[in-house]
Design a protein around this motif. Sequence first.
Motif, PDB file in Angstrom:
ATOM      1  N   TYR A 158     -21.216 -27.642  26.100  1.00 25.24           N
ATOM      2  CA  TYR A 158     -21.987 -28.679  25.447  1.00 25.24           C
ATOM      3  C   TYR A 158     -23.028 -29.158  26.448  1.00 25.24           C
ATOM      4  CZ  TYR A 158     -22.949 -32.518  22.238  1.00 25.24           C
ATOM      5  OH  TYR A 158     -23.548 -33.365  21.346  1.00 25.24           O
ATOM      6  N   ASN A 159     -24.223 -29.431  25.964  1.00 24.02           N
ATOM      7  CA  ASN A 159     -25.287 -29.894  26.841  1.00 24.02           C
ATOM      8  C   ASN A 159     -25.275 -31.420  26.891  1.00 24.02           C
ATOM      9  OD1 ASN A 159     -27.549 -30.306  28.332  1.00 24.02           O
ATOM     10  ND2 ASN A 159     -28.987 -29.562  26.809  1.00 24.02           N
ATOM     11  N   TRP A 160     -24.698 -31.972  27.955  1.00 22.03           N
ATOM     12  CA  TRP A 160     -24.533 -33.407  28.083  1.00 22.03           C
ATOM     13  C   TRP A 160     -25.728 -34.081  28.764  1.00 22.03           C
ATOM     14  CZ3 TRP A 160     -20.794 -35.447  25.371  1.00 22.03           C
ATOM     15  CH2 TRP A 160     -19.595 -34.750  25.151  1.00 22.03           C
ATOM     16  N   GLN A 161     -26.774 -33.341  29.055  1.00 27.18           N
ATOM     17  CA  GLN A 161     -27.822 -33.861  29.918  1.00 27.18           C
ATOM     18  C   GLN A 161     -28.481 -35.126  29.362  1.00 27.18           C
ATOM     19  OE1 GLN A 161     -28.291 -32.578  33.027  1.00 27.18           O
ATOM     20  NE2 GLN A 161     -29.383 -34.515  33.258  1.00 27.18           N
ATOM     21  N   SER A 162     -28.727 -35.171  28.051  1.00 28.95           N
ATOM     22  CA  SER A 162     -29.403 -36.348  27.496  1.00 28.95           C
ATOM     23  C   SER A 162     -28.553 -37.602  27.668  1.00 28.95           C
ATOM     24  CB  SER A 162     -29.738 -36.124  26.018  1.00 28.95           C
ATOM     25  OG  SER A 162     -28.551 -35.985  25.253  1.00 28.95           O
ATOM     26  N   ILE A 163     -27.228 -37.468  27.498  1.00 27.04           N
ATOM     27  CA  ILE A 163     -26.349 -38.625  27.681  1.00 27.04           C
ATOM     28  C   ILE A 163     -26.269 -38.999  29.153  1.00 27.04           C
ATOM     29  CG2 ILE A 163     -23.956 -39.433  27.475  1.00 27.04           C
ATOM     30  CD1 ILE A 163     -23.761 -37.930  24.874  1.00 27.04           C
ATOM     31  N   LYS A 164     -26.228 -38.006  30.035  1.00 29.32           N
ATOM     32  CA  LYS A 164     -26.255 -38.303  31.472  1.00 29.32           C
ATOM     33  C   LYS A 164     -27.505 -39.093  31.836  1.00 29.32           C
ATOM     34  CE  LYS A 164     -23.756 -34.288  33.342  1.00 29.32           C
ATOM     35  NZ  LYS A 164     -23.922 -33.093  34.200  1.00 29.32           N
ATOM     36  N   SER A 198     -19.554 -36.869  35.427  1.00 31.16           N
ATOM     37  CA  SER A 198     -19.363 -35.457  35.759  1.00 31.16           C
ATOM     38  C   SER A 198     -18.799 -34.694  34.571  1.00 31.16           C
ATOM     39  CB  SER A 198     -18.418 -35.311  36.957  1.00 31.16           C
ATOM     40  OG  SER A 198     -17.157 -35.910  36.673  1.00 31.16           O
ATOM     41  N   GLU A 199     -19.091 -33.415  34.528  1.00 28.44           N
ATOM     42  CA  GLU A 199     -18.539 -32.543  33.496  1.00 28.44           C
ATOM     43  C   GLU A 199     -17.249 -31.923  34.005  1.00 28.44           C
ATOM     44  OE1 GLU A 199     -21.226 -29.905  31.410  1.00 28.44           O
ATOM     45  OE2 GLU A 199     -22.949 -31.065  32.132  1.00 28.44           O
ATOM     46  N   GLN A 208     -16.983 -36.857  31.798  1.00 29.97           N
ATOM     47  CA  GLN A 208     -16.168 -37.959  32.315  1.00 29.97           C
ATOM     48  C   GLN A 208     -17.064 -39.008  32.970  1.00 29.97           C
ATOM     49  OE1 GLN A 208     -12.511 -37.029  34.435  1.00 29.97           O
ATOM     50  NE2 GLN A 208     -12.984 -38.558  35.973  1.00 29.97           N
ATOM     51  N   VAL A 209     -16.902 -40.244  32.526  1.00 32.01           N
ATOM     52  CA  VAL A 209     -17.610 -41.382  33.113  1.00 32.01           C
ATOM     53  C   VAL A 209     -16.563 -42.242  33.805  1.00 32.01           C
ATOM     54  CG1 VAL A 209     -19.149 -43.320  32.689  1.00 32.01           C
ATOM     55  CG2 VAL A 209     -19.280 -41.283  31.231  1.00 32.01           C
ATOM     56  N   ASN A 210     -16.632 -42.323  35.137  1.00 29.52           N
ATOM     57  CA  ASN A 210     -15.645 -43.039  35.936  1.00 29.52           C
ATOM     58  C   ASN A 210     -16.317 -44.287  36.514  1.00 29.52           C
ATOM     59  OD1 ASN A 210     -13.600 -43.884  37.595  1.00 29.52           O
ATOM     60  ND2 ASN A 210     -13.368 -41.959  38.690  1.00 29.52           N
ATOM     61  N   VAL A 211     -15.899 -45.469  36.031  1.00 28.38           N
ATOM     62  CA  VAL A 211     -16.559 -46.717  36.417  1.00 28.38           C
ATOM     63  C   VAL A 211     -15.620 -47.518  37.320  1.00 28.38           C
ATOM     64  CG1 VAL A 211     -17.863 -48.692  35.573  1.00 28.38           C
ATOM     65  CG2 VAL A 211     -17.584 -46.681  34.116  1.00 28.38           C
ATOM     66  N   PRO A 212     -16.054 -47.863  38.540  1.00 25.77           N
ATOM     67  CA  PRO A 212     -15.175 -48.567  39.488  1.00 25.77           C
ATOM     68  C   PRO A 212     -14.947 -50.024  39.100  1.00 25.77           C
ATOM     69  CG  PRO A 212     -17.368 -48.326  40.419  1.00 25.77           C
ATOM     70  CD  PRO A 212     -17.368 -47.543  39.126  1.00 25.77           C
ATOM     71  N   SER A 213     -13.948 -50.628  39.737  1.00 27.35           N
ATOM     72  CA  SER A 213     -13.499 -51.966  39.361  1.00 27.35           C
ATOM     73  C   SER A 213     -14.539 -53.051  39.630  1.00 27.35           C
ATOM     74  CB  SER A 213     -12.215 -52.318  40.118  1.00 27.35           C
ATOM     75  OG  SER A 213     -12.453 -52.314  41.526  1.00 27.35           O
ATOM     76  N   ASP A 214     -15.379 -52.898  40.652  1.00 29.14           N
ATOM     77  CA  ASP A 214     -16.336 -53.963  40.941  1.00 29.14           C
ATOM     78  C   ASP A 214     -17.444 -54.045  39.899  1.00 29.14           C
ATOM     79  OD1 ASP A 214     -17.449 -51.565  41.680  1.00 29.14           O
ATOM     80  OD2 ASP A 214     -18.322 -52.293  43.552  1.00 29.14           O
ATOM     81  N   ILE A 238     -13.928 -42.953  30.967  1.00 25.15           N
ATOM     82  CA  ILE A 238     -14.305 -42.690  29.574  1.00 25.15           C
ATOM     83  C   ILE A 238     -14.571 -41.201  29.444  1.00 25.15           C
ATOM     84  CG2 ILE A 238     -15.921 -43.219  27.713  1.00 25.15           C
ATOM     85  CD1 ILE A 238     -16.542 -45.851  29.228  1.00 25.15           C
ATOM     86  N   LEU A 239     -13.814 -40.536  28.592  1.00 22.81           N
ATOM     87  CA  LEU A 239     -13.952 -39.100  28.380  1.00 22.81           C
ATOM     88  C   LEU A 239     -14.655 -38.867  27.051  1.00 22.81           C
ATOM     89  CD1 LEU A 239     -10.409 -37.843  29.479  1.00 22.81           C
ATOM     90  CD2 LEU A 239     -12.493 -38.014  30.859  1.00 22.81           C
ATOM     91  N   LEU A 240     -15.805 -38.231  27.113  1.00 24.00           N
ATOM     92  CA  LEU A 240     -16.565 -37.907  25.900  1.00 24.00           C
ATOM     93  C   LEU A 240     -16.269 -36.470  25.501  1.00 24.00           C
ATOM     94  CD1 LEU A 240     -20.023 -39.539  26.723  1.00 24.00           C
ATOM     95  CD2 LEU A 240     -18.007 -40.563  25.648  1.00 24.00           C
ATOM     96  N   GLN A 241     -16.001 -36.266  24.227  1.00 22.26           N
ATOM     97  CA  GLN A 241     -15.620 -34.955  23.717  1.00 22.26           C
ATOM     98  C   GLN A 241     -16.553 -34.543  22.583  1.00 22.26           C
ATOM     99  OE1 GLN A 241     -11.638 -35.631  22.379  1.00 22.26           O
ATOM    100  NE2 GLN A 241     -10.910 -36.293  24.381  1.00 22.26           N
ATOM    101  N   ALA A 242     -17.086 -33.339  22.703  1.00 22.97           N
ATOM    102  CA  ALA A 242     -17.855 -32.757  21.604  1.00 22.97           C
ATOM    103  C   ALA A 242     -16.885 -32.268  20.529  1.00 22.97           C
ATOM    104  CB  ALA A 242     -18.716 -31.602  22.122  1.00 22.97           C
TER     105      ALA A 242
END
Length: 220
Positions: A71-77, A92-93, A100-106, A207-211
Amino acid sequence: MNKNTLRASALVLVSAAMLAGCQTQQGTNTAVGTGVGAAVGAGLGNLIGGNTTGTLIGAAVGAAAGGATGYNWQSIKNTLGGHTAGTGTQISERPDGQLQVNVPSDVTFDTNQYAIKPNFAAVLTDLANSLNQNPGITARVIGHTDSTGGDRINIPLSQNRANAVIQYLTSRGVDARRLQGVGVGSSQPVASDATAEGRAQNRRVEILLQAPQQQQQAPR
């Protein structure tokens, strides 16, 4: 069928695989994986079979595999990159094709709280816009904590944080049926809880995005 005809058929198959589904943005994105899979499969089939028949078979198998995971995730990236720059958020893919979108606690929540912080709200607004523009994509939100406080506190806290993300996305128009939230407490650390730095890394939201092609294969 002679060799020239078989070669022509192979080219048609690969071209069709690359163009399949291109009537929509979703199809265009999927075609990237399908086309690459077909091309790689064709090469492997030719190496294994040593003939054009092997190439045809390899292309067909590769196209199916590529369409399932590519899947081409570039536009969402690009969309998410605006508000995540400098925050430590990692986009990251994964090998299975999910984004996968990994957001830290701060960025996400204050200590022992599940009210979304302003910087995180900006990221989630961009994410909601992307999801609304790509209605076939689903999202799985995973809340994590460090080990301080034990499961009695951490599991409900992580679940509340995942739920807060889902509520925010739905408030921005994302269909709740496309969203799943789970809190796993401290059970999936990415660093040692023996240090303050490690605990900070473990307190996060993923947050895991799935096509569509990945949704039946993704672990739940």
